[in-house]
Design a protein around this motif. Sequence first.
Motif, mmCIF file in Angstrom:
data_model
loop_
_atom_site.group_PDB
_atom_site.id
_atom_site.type_symbol
_atom_site.label_atom_id
_atom_site.label_comp_id
_atom_site.label_asym_id
_atom_site.label_seq_id
_atom_site.Cartn_x
_atom_site.Cartn_y
_atom_site.Cartn_z
ATOM 1 N N PRO A 92 34.450 38.144 44.475
ATOM 2 C CA PRO A 92 35.194 38.886 45.295
ATOM 3 C C PRO A 92 34.321 39.884 46.012
ATOM 4 O O PRO A 92 33.287 40.037 45.747
ATOM 5 C CB PRO A 92 36.218 39.775 44.408
ATOM 6 N N ASP B 183 38.713 42.507 49.193
ATOM 7 C CA ASP B 183 39.884 41.815 48.261
ATOM 8 C C ASP B 183 40.453 42.979 47.400
ATOM 9 O O ASP B 183 41.402 42.933 46.863
ATOM 10 C CB ASP B 183 39.339 40.934 47.381
ATOM 11 N N GLN C 88 44.372 43.560 48.052
ATOM 12 C CA GLN C 88 45.271 42.788 47.372
ATOM 13 C C GLN C 88 45.422 43.099 46.079
ATOM 14 O O GLN C 88 46.291 42.961 45.426
ATOM 15 C CB GLN C 88 44.663 41.520 47.698
ATOM 16 N N TYR D 115 34.514 46.116 43.158
ATOM 17 C CA TYR D 115 35.830 45.395 42.792
ATOM 18 C C TYR D 115 36.075 45.136 41.489
ATOM 19 O O TYR D 115 37.173 45.461 40.824
ATOM 20 C CB TYR D 115 35.854 44.069 43.849
#
Length: 387
Positions: free
Chosen positions: A258, A262, A265, A296
């Motif tokens: 990722p 991202d 989301q 992330y």
Amino acid sequence: MNAMAVPRRRGARDWIVDSSAFLLAVLFALMGAAEFPEFPTEPVLPVWLRGVDALLTLLACLSLWWRRCWPVQIAVALVLFSAVSGMVSGAMLIALFSLAVHRPPRTSLAVYGLSVGAAFVNSALWSDPHAPFLVLFLLGAALQGAVTGWGLTVHHRRELVESLRDRAVHAETEARLRAEHAQHQVREAMAREIHDVLGHRLSLLSVHAGALEYRPDASAEEVARSAKVIRESAHQALQDLREVIGVLRAPVGELPQPTMADLQQLVEEADEAGARVEFVEGYSGAVPERTGRAAYRIVQEGLTNVRKHAPGADTRVLVRGAPGDGLLVEVRNGPSPGPEPDATGGDGRGQGLAGLAERVSLASGHLEHGPDAGGGWRLSAWLPWPV
């Protein structure tokens, strides 16, 4: 090294070499037996003694066929025989050469010293009126020394080639071990990815399934929304497992990673699960891929822990930074509205934070986590962001 080598089957090359050595030794013997009227030799041997000498010389030449099995014994026997017979000189020189090739230099030089003594005795017994004794002795010693030196050269060259071959095999083994170690590191990284990805997906499933179980009075719209999240999370978990299996089947590989793009989301999925997540972005510029991937995973682990240990708590995700200053990633949650779920039973509690700390350390950053003054929990990490 053993005095007796293990016999081996002769190949075509061995037959050629052994036949040539035998014929060369016989040729030397014939030249030594030849008489030249203009150069008479003294003393003249009886016929029977010359016959015995010829027979023993023939046996000496034939013994060269087994010089690889008994190089020391044959060389010593021929050297001693050469002290009283000149016809065996060719076979003796070939035996000295073979000994120097197949045995250590110490053994070869010791036998060479014995051959020098044999040359002295031979020169004294078979004096030549046309050549001084010292010349004959030095000529024989020099010829034997040249043959022994040639054999030692071949011996050392073979040792060098064998050493280079061993080094090549060793280097190949080291390269294979390094490749296996790299594969092991990749699979360890994959294990961390599996923990992060599937832990996040399964926690979403657990939250929504629990909501459906304890909220029988939920509206049809809420049930449909939870069912949709469960279906999508289960589908995504299956996709992640397929990707993992595909990577495990390959020699080396890694999961799709990722990025910072991202994060939105990820936060939206957590918000839909009822975590009430506030997302604050405060960075500008393109975040490096490695830094964005670590950010992330930090947010993902933080949100997963909130769902596990403080379900329903207000959560704030902060990501800010700039090139040269680094990237600050913080996940802070308030106290849980209800009692903390029972986390006993060896479910791997704390393993996610340990793996996250290792990931941040590999990225040259630092991680902090612990309770805050408001009764909640704070997970904060700083990651380098080069200019």
